[in-house]
Design an enzyme around this catalytic site. Sequence first.
Site: not given
Length: 390
Positions: A97, A197-198
């Site tokens: 990551k 969350g969107a």
Amino acid sequence: MNDTINRVETGAKVNKDFELFSDLQNMEHEQIVFCSRPEVGLKAIIAIHDTTLGPSLGGVRMWNYSSEKEAIRDVLRLSRGMTYKSAISGLNLGGGKAVIIGDSRTQKSEGLFRAFGRFVDGLSGRYITAEDVGISEREMEWIFTETKYVTGIPKHMGGSGNPSPVTGYGVYMGMKAAAKRAYGSDSLEGKRIAIQGAGSVASHLANYVSKENAALFVTDIFPEKAKKIANETGATIVDPDAIYTLDMDIFSPCALGGVVNDDTINVLSCDIVAGGANNILDNEEKHGEMLVRKGILYAPDYVINAGGIINVASELEGYNEQQSMEKTSRIYDTTLQIFDYAEKNGIPTIAASNKLADERIKAVAGIKTVYSSKSHFSGRKGETYLRNRS
């Protein structure tokens, strides 16, 4: 690995002069790379957790971290999660990551991402990057300018594009498996589902859920994003602080990690936690046990949000969208298998998924312990694919 990450999270005493090395050893990371190009504003960290199964693959996220310590903790946890995600999904990939410290809304530039791409290229395939929080296809194009070790580039360039639609589909399949386990039916009709969350993943998940006539609730720290989902799906917008105390059946965290913790578990009244965020549990061992005691079924995040890596990983063998969706649909069965294993062994679901992932890694470890780009791709489709992109 579960015990070692908890040592980091609970702040166990270590020699402060070698604290970072202690964290790397205890969480079993192979490598961490700090990347700095002040002339373009680049401050990035790349963490390679494990390359037993293959090259480490994981997205790069851009976030305005409050401290270097916070950024390091995040990249270490995220890269470890990618190892488990690939292993449990049957992929021949390791875990890595990257994080870029900065405001993704105001500090992006071509120079910054091309500089990051050069650092990725310098790892010679030990780390393959992809899209994550705060990153779009435009930035992936800039990275691709400097390195072939990148996935998730736009479809018109031969890549798979934004992985969020497939990630959202996988979370949806995992949620349905959890409903099957908790309610005896995988139908979400009439269920009160709260999405925290969107972003892009949440948006696609909301569209799937809304088609089953669920009662949908959504929240985001950026109100305009929540409003967009509400307009598309008919969801009810909830204040960010009120999402935890909402009367709901399924809680779906799709923003950042650590949201299921000492404070929030005490007020959650749901039957299921199933979301697309990584590292939803602030402390895997402690909070996994607490959810069991409360009778809340947890669908391990790295299991059900694996659609994204399944999608971008397919680029290494020549991208096929239909095959990616078919592989992602298997998240349903994998999730049910984890629930069965957890029940049979009397352990939390997160511990069950960790054990199953560890078993696969250990089975391969005797064949190959440290990844080499030459040995992994020699004579394989992946090498041809990456060579053709250079």
